[in-house]
Design a protein around this motif. Structure first.
Motif, short mmCIF file in Angstrom:
data_model
loop_
_atom_site.label_atom_id
_atom_site.label_comp_id
_atom_site.label_asym_id
_atom_site.label_seq_id
_atom_site.Cartn_x
_atom_site.Cartn_y
_atom_site.Cartn_z
N LYS A 12 0.84 -1.20 0.00
CA LYS A 12 0.00 0.00 0.00
C LYS A 12 0.87 1.24 0.00
CE LYS A 12 -4.07 -2.16 2.07
NZ LYS A 12 -5.15 -2.04 3.06
N TYR A 16 0.36 4.70 4.48
CA TYR A 16 -0.15 3.54 5.22
C TYR A 16 0.98 2.82 5.95
CZ TYR A 16 -2.02 -1.11 6.16
OH TYR A 16 -2.38 -2.28 6.78
N ARG A 20 1.27 2.02 10.03
CA ARG A 20 1.52 0.72 10.63
C ARG A 20 2.82 0.73 11.45
NH1 ARG A 20 -1.59 -0.64 12.26
NH2 ARG A 20 -0.70 -2.68 12.74
#
Length: 297
Positions: A12, A16, A20
């Motif tokens: 992604k 993103y 994370r």
């Protein structure tokens, strides 16, 4: 055993990957605890600008701490099957990027503390030291679990300093006014939640010479986590009574305990991923409940 809150296997966007990497959801889950400290300390709603500054301080410090943790452990994470998908291991985030993030985040934290109040600024280096030294402490002692738990307790402490510092006339008055029962309750809660992250890695950590109560206690580590969380609930009830939070506070603590009990049940079944997140949800319920108790009492 393959669960990892900091992994990013999906292809992604870079944005993103950063989310994370920082485990951004944990920052937002910590926010009610910081606000709980701010509300209980002064028994009313703090000024809006203080609430904004609490969020910024928490965001910057958690970003610095999480990045430093990943950076310090990148070689260890590369050897652990459970953590091999972390962005610093896979190269999706570079070491240079991580170091820049730490520097900028610490600057952001200290600037935010400056605008909160004098006491927050004075205490900010000590808070930063506790947060930034954690990944090195676990090389030496199992009490690193209590250090990372203290980081969570410092969210409550720091929120209280942010609001109470507006009114305290001395440092001693500030310290006395901190809602210590909730600070310590949060520490015991967080030991359990941290062990849900360590127990699946206990054998690997033992081989790597890393320390935690999961390594030290072996099969008894989960019971140890449960004992800490029982203490957390007992102290939260004491806080409800001492700070006169009424039936809303007591109800929030009961729900907090029930969710933790379910998390313990999941961990006992080996589902540490869900146990980890349910344990976080329990703190959100407690934080929001206590905040509502202050507002509505």
């Amino acid at each position: 055993m393959q669960w990892d809150p900091g992994g990013a296997t999906e292809s992604k966007s870079k944005f993103y990957i950063y989310l994370r990497f920082l485990r951004i959801e944990q920052t937002f889950f910590s926010l009610p605890m910081a606000y709980m400290g701010a509300f209980v300390a002064i028994k009313k709603i703090p000024p809006i600008y203080i609430l904004v500054l609490i969020f910024l301080s928490l965001f910057f410090l958690r970003t610095a701490g999480m990045t430093n943790d990943n950076l310090a452990d990148r070689e260890i994470d590369a050897k652990n099957p459970r953590t091999r998908s972390r962005p610093l291991v896979t190269g999706k985030i570079s070491v240079k990027e991580a170091k820049i993030m730490i520097i900028l985040s610490l600057i952001g934290f200290f600037v935010s503390a400056y605008f909160v109040n004098f006491y927050a600024l004075i205490l900010s280096p000590l808070v930063a030291l506790v947060v930034m030294s954690y990944p090195y402490m676990k090389r030496y002692t199992a009490f690193a679990n209590y250090q990372i738990a203290t980081v969570q307790g410092l969210a409550v402490f720091s929120g209280a300093v942010a609001s109470l510092g507006l009114y305290a006339s001395s440092f001693s008055q500030l310290i006395i006014g901190i809602p210590w029962l909730f600070v310590i309750s949060t520490i015991f809660w967080a030991v359990g939640f941290d062990l849900y992250n360590h127990i699946p890695d206990s054998e690997f950590d033992r081989q790597m010479g890393l320390h935690s109560f999961a390594v030290l206690l072996g099969n008894k580590a989960l019971k140890f986590a449960g004992v800490n969380q029982i203490l957390s609930v007992v102290l939260a009830f004491a806080g409800d009574y001492f700070y006169q939070l009424g039936y809303i506070g007591y109800s929030a603590t009961v729900l907090h305990g029930l969710i933790m009990a379910y998390a313990y049940y999941l961990a006992n079944k080996g589902d540490f991923g869900r146990a980890f997140y349910y344990n976080i949800y329990s703190s959100v319920v407690l934080g929001i409940g206590v905040i509502l108790a202050v507002i509505l009492h």
